[in-house]
Motif scaffolding. Structure first.
Motif, PDB file in Angstrom:
ATOM      1  N   VAL B 189     -64.107 -41.022 -77.954  1.00  0.00           N
ATOM      2  CA  VAL B 189     -65.356 -41.999 -78.289  1.00  0.00           C
ATOM      3  C   VAL B 189     -64.799 -43.076 -79.260  1.00  0.00           C
ATOM      4  O   VAL B 189     -65.606 -44.087 -79.369  1.00  0.00           O
ATOM      5  CB  VAL B 189     -66.421 -40.774 -79.200  1.00  0.00           C
ATOM      6  CG1 VAL B 189     -67.215 -41.442 -79.998  1.00  0.00           C
ATOM      7  CG2 VAL B 189     -66.994 -40.207 -77.782  1.00  0.00           C
ATOM      8  N   SER B 190     -63.704 -42.860 -80.145  1.00  0.00           N
ATOM      9  CA  SER B 190     -63.309 -43.936 -80.883  1.00  0.00           C
ATOM     10  C   SER B 190     -62.854 -45.075 -80.281  1.00  0.00           C
ATOM     11  O   SER B 190     -63.223 -45.974 -80.637  1.00  0.00           O
ATOM     12  CB  SER B 190     -62.353 -43.450 -82.183  1.00  0.00           C
ATOM     13  OG  SER B 190     -62.739 -42.337 -82.771  1.00  0.00           O
ATOM     14  N   ASN B 191     -62.036 -44.676 -79.127  1.00  0.00           N
ATOM     15  CA  ASN B 191     -61.614 -45.792 -78.390  1.00  0.00           C
ATOM     16  C   ASN B 191     -62.645 -46.640 -77.894  1.00  0.00           C
ATOM     17  O   ASN B 191     -62.791 -47.916 -77.748  1.00  0.00           O
ATOM     18  CB  ASN B 191     -60.849 -45.158 -77.202  1.00  0.00           C
ATOM     19  CG  ASN B 191     -59.274 -44.864 -77.771  1.00  0.00           C
ATOM     20  OD1 ASN B 191     -58.750 -45.200 -78.865  1.00  0.00           O
ATOM     21  ND2 ASN B 191     -58.689 -43.940 -77.024  1.00  0.00           N
ATOM     22  N   ILE B 192     -63.703 -45.933 -77.377  1.00  0.00           N
ATOM     23  CA  ILE B 192     -64.915 -46.848 -76.616  1.00  0.00           C
ATOM     24  C   ILE B 192     -65.497 -47.658 -77.844  1.00  0.00           C
ATOM     25  O   ILE B 192     -65.724 -48.647 -77.654  1.00  0.00           O
ATOM     26  CB  ILE B 192     -66.000 -45.588 -76.191  1.00  0.00           C
ATOM     27  CG1 ILE B 192     -65.355 -45.116 -75.079  1.00  0.00           C
ATOM     28  CG2 ILE B 192     -67.220 -46.487 -75.592  1.00  0.00           C
ATOM     29  CD1 ILE B 192     -66.044 -43.782 -74.360  1.00  0.00           C
ATOM     30  N   LYS B 193     -65.745 -47.154 -78.968  1.00  0.00           N
ATOM     31  CA  LYS B 193     -66.402 -47.787 -80.162  1.00  0.00           C
ATOM     32  C   LYS B 193     -65.455 -49.223 -80.215  1.00  0.00           C
ATOM     33  O   LYS B 193     -66.005 -50.371 -80.354  1.00  0.00           O
ATOM     34  CB  LYS B 193     -66.442 -47.057 -81.352  1.00  0.00           C
ATOM     35  CG  LYS B 193     -67.645 -45.933 -81.217  1.00  0.00           C
ATOM     36  CD  LYS B 193     -67.682 -45.225 -82.608  1.00  0.00           C
ATOM     37  CE  LYS B 193     -69.033 -44.172 -82.287  1.00  0.00           C
ATOM     38  NZ  LYS B 193     -68.923 -43.120 -83.489  1.00  0.00           N
ATOM     39  N   VAL B 194     -64.132 -48.882 -80.370  1.00  0.00           N
ATOM     40  CA  VAL B 194     -63.427 -50.045 -80.817  1.00  0.00           C
ATOM     41  C   VAL B 194     -63.511 -51.166 -79.708  1.00  0.00           C
ATOM     42  O   VAL B 194     -63.308 -52.382 -79.693  1.00  0.00           O
ATOM     43  CB  VAL B 194     -61.888 -49.491 -80.814  1.00  0.00           C
ATOM     44  CG1 VAL B 194     -60.687 -50.477 -80.881  1.00  0.00           C
ATOM     45  CG2 VAL B 194     -61.615 -48.648 -82.024  1.00  0.00           C
TER      46      VAL B 194
END
Lengths: 163, 321
Positions: B189-194
Motif C-alpha cells: 500500500v505504501s508503494n502504491i501511495k508513493v
C-alpha cells in the motif's frame, strides 16, 4: 538365568502406572492451559469466575480416569492385597488393557484443553452462550470416556482368562 | 510457542467487549455538536477524565492501548511492525532538527520503541551504533544525504524505504501469518501511495526506484515503469495485481483509497477473532484500537468543521467488532 515368566506382575504394574501417569500429565497440562485463559478472563471481569472455572476443570477428568484405571488394575493384580503371582501373558494383557486410558487420556486432555481455552474466549465475549461453550470441549471427553470404558472392561475380564 | 499467549488472549477477548461497534459509531454520529461527541466519548470511558481536548483524549487512548499490551507481554518484538513507522518518523525529525540547528519541540511522536532523545544524541554525535543495524545504516545515509544536498525529500525517501524494509523483515521473521501478511500489505500500500504521488508530481524513474521497497505481491520495477508513464498506466498495472480494487478507489478519490487501505487491514485482522492462541489476537486488538481512534478522529473533525453527515460517513472505517 533370568526368568521371564515371573515378570507378569511387573508388566501389569507398569500398565497401571502408565494409566495414572499419562492421564495425570495430560490433565496437568490441560488444566494449566485453561487456568491461564480463565485467569485472563477473571482479571478483566471477576463475575465470570464460576463459568470459567467449570471450563477450566473439564480437561482434569482424564487424570481421574487414569487414577481409576490404575487403582482397579492394582486391585485386580493383587498388589493392594491378595496374590500378586501371575503369568507373563496375563501381565502383558493387563499392560495392554491399561494403554487405551494412558494414551487417549494424555492426548485427549491436551486437545480438550485447547477446546476449553477457545470456549473460555467465547464466554468472555458472550457469557449468555455458556451452555453451548461447554459442549465443544465436552465432545472431546467422549473419547476419554470410551478409552476408560474399554480399559475397565478389559481389566475386569482378564482375571477370568486361563492364560 | 503458541501457548504462551493464552492468558493474554483471554484478557484481550474480555477487552474487546469495550471496543466501539457500529452502534457506538452511529451514536457518535447522532451527536449534534463536537462538544456532545466529546461528552459521549467521556461517558464511554475515553480519555483520562481530566483531558478535555480531542487530541488529549485520543492520545490517552493510544497510550492506554500500549500500556495494556506492555502489561500482557514483555516482548514487543512482534509489535515492531507497528512501532517502526513511529521510530523512523522520530529519526527523520531528529536528523532534520540537528542539521537545521533547531531545538526539537513537539516533533517527536510518543509510543516508539526507541527513545527520541537517544536518536537525537546519535545524530548529534554522528554515531548511530545505539540504533538497530538497519536503522543505523539508513540514518547514516539519510544524515549525510541531507547534509550534502539539503534535500529533505531525499532524506525522507531513504528513511521511508528503510522503514518499509524493516517492517517487511520483521513480518517475515515473526513466522506468524497475520504479522507477515500485515507487513506485506503495509509495504504494498505504501508503494502504491508513493507511485501515485510520484506520478502526479512527475518524478523520474531513479526517484521511484529509490523510493519503492521490493515486496512479494507488487513488482517494484513494473510499478515504477507504470508510474513513470501515466496514471492510467499505473491503474492498468494495479488492475493485474492483488490490489486491483485500489485502482478503482484511486479513480474515485484519494480519501476513498485511504479508507480502502484501512478496511483491507481490518479484513485481514478480523480472522484473529477466531484464534484463541498466538500473538495474532493481541496484534489485531492494537489495530482495532488504532482503527477506532482514527474513526473517532474523523467524526470529531467532521463535527468540529460542521461537515455534512454523509461526507463524514463515507470516510468512516469498518469496525473490528
Amino acid at each position: 538365568m533370568f526368568d521371564w515368566t515371573t515378570m507378569g506382575v511387573v508388566f501389569a504394574l507398569i500398565g497401571a502406572v502408565l494409566a495414572a501417569l499419562m492421564g495425570g500429565i495430560g490433565s496437568a497440562i490441560g488444566v494449566g492451559m485453561t487456568g491461564q485463559a480463565a485467569a485472563g478472563v477473571v482479571t478483566e471481569d471477576p463475575s465470570k469466575f464460576g463459568k470459567v472455572l467449570i471450563l477450566q476443570l473439564l480437561p482434569g477428568t482424564q487424570g481421574i480416569y487414569g487414577l481409576l484405571i490404575g487403582f482397579v488394575t492394582l486391585t485386580q493384580i493383587g498388589v493392594l492385597g491378595g496374590d500378586a503371582n501371575m503369568s507373563l501373558a496375563k501381565g502383558l494383557l493387563y499392560f495392554a488393557a491399561c494403554l487405551p486410558m494412558a494414551i487417549v487420556g494424555m492426548v485427549s486432555a491436551k486437545w480438550q484443553a485447547k477446546a476449553s481455552v477457545a470456549s473460555i474466549s467465547l464466554v468472555a465475549k458472550k457469557p449468555d452462550q455458556f451452555g453451548k461453550s461447554m459442549i465443544f470441549p465436552a465432545m472431546v471427553e467422549t473419547y476419554a470416556v470410551l478409552a476408560l470404558l474399554i480399559s475397565i472392561l478389559a481389566i475386569t475380564s482378564i482375571g477370568g482368562l486361563q492364560v | 510457542m503458541t501457548e504462551e499467549y493464552i492468558y493474554a488472549v483471554a484478557r484481550v477477548r474480555s477487552k474487546e467487549l469495550g471496543l466501539l461497534n457500529r452502534q457506538d459509531v452511529d451514536q457518535l454520529m447522532a451527536c449534534r455538536s463536537y462538544e456532545e461527541c466529546l461528552r459521549t466519548l467521556s461517558d464511554k470511558g475515553w480519555g483520562t477524565g481530566e483531558s478535555s481536548s480531542a487530541e488529549a483524549i485520543l492520545a490517552a487512548e493510544e497510550e492506554k492501548t500500549w500500556a495494556f499490551i506492555h502489561e500482557l507481554t514483555e516482548d514487543l518484538t512482534p509489535f515492531q511492525v507497528l512501532l517502526f513507522p513511529t521510530d523512523y518518523n522520530n529519526l527523520k525529525a531528529a536528523i532534520k532538527a540537528v542539521i537545521t540547528g533547531v531545538e526539537p519541540q513537539d516533533v517527536f511522536l510518543p509510543g516508539g520503541s526507541i527513545d527520541p532523545e537517544v536518536m537525537l544524541r546519535c545524530v548529534r554525535e554522528g554515531d548511530f551504533s545505539a540504533l538497530p543495524e538497519s536503522m543505523a545504516q539508513a540514518a547514516d545515509s539519510a544524515y549525510h544525504t541531507l547534509l550534502q544536498t539539503q534535500d529533505g525529500q531525499l532524506c525522507d525517501v531513504i528513511l521511508d524505504r528503510a522503514c518499509l524494509l524493516d517492517v517487511l523483515n520483521c513480518g517475515r521473521e515473526s513466522k506468524n501469518d497475520i504479522l507477515r501478511d500485515y507487513a506485506e500489505l503495509t509495504c504494498a500500500v505504501s508503494n502504491i501511495k508513493v507511485a501515485v504521488r510520484a506520478c502526479k508530481t512527475g518524478k523520474n524513474r531513479a526517484f521511484l526506484e529509490a523510493a519503492l521497497a521490493p515486496c512479494a505481491t507488487l513488482n517494484a520495477d513494473s510499478l515504477a515503469a507504470a508510474a513513470c508513464k501515466s496514471l492510467d498506466d499505473l491503474f492498468a498495472y494495479l488492475a493485474a495485481t492483488p490490489y486491483s480494487e485500489a485502482a478503482g478507489r484511486l479513480k474515485e478519490s484519494y480519501s476513498a483509497f485511504e479508507k480502502w487501505c484501512d478496511d483491507k487491514v481490518m479484513d485481514l485482522v478480523k480472522s484473529q477473532k477466531m484464534n484463541p492462541f498466538t500473538v495474532g489476537p493481541l496484534f489485531a486488538y492494537v489495530i482495532a484500537r488504532r482503527n477506532e481512534i482514527s474513526t473517532v478522529r474523523i467524526i470529531l473533525s467532521g463535527k468540529l468543521n460542521e461537515l455534512d453527515d454523509g461526507m463524514i460517513r463515507e470516510r468512516l472505517r469498518d469496525m473490528y467488532v
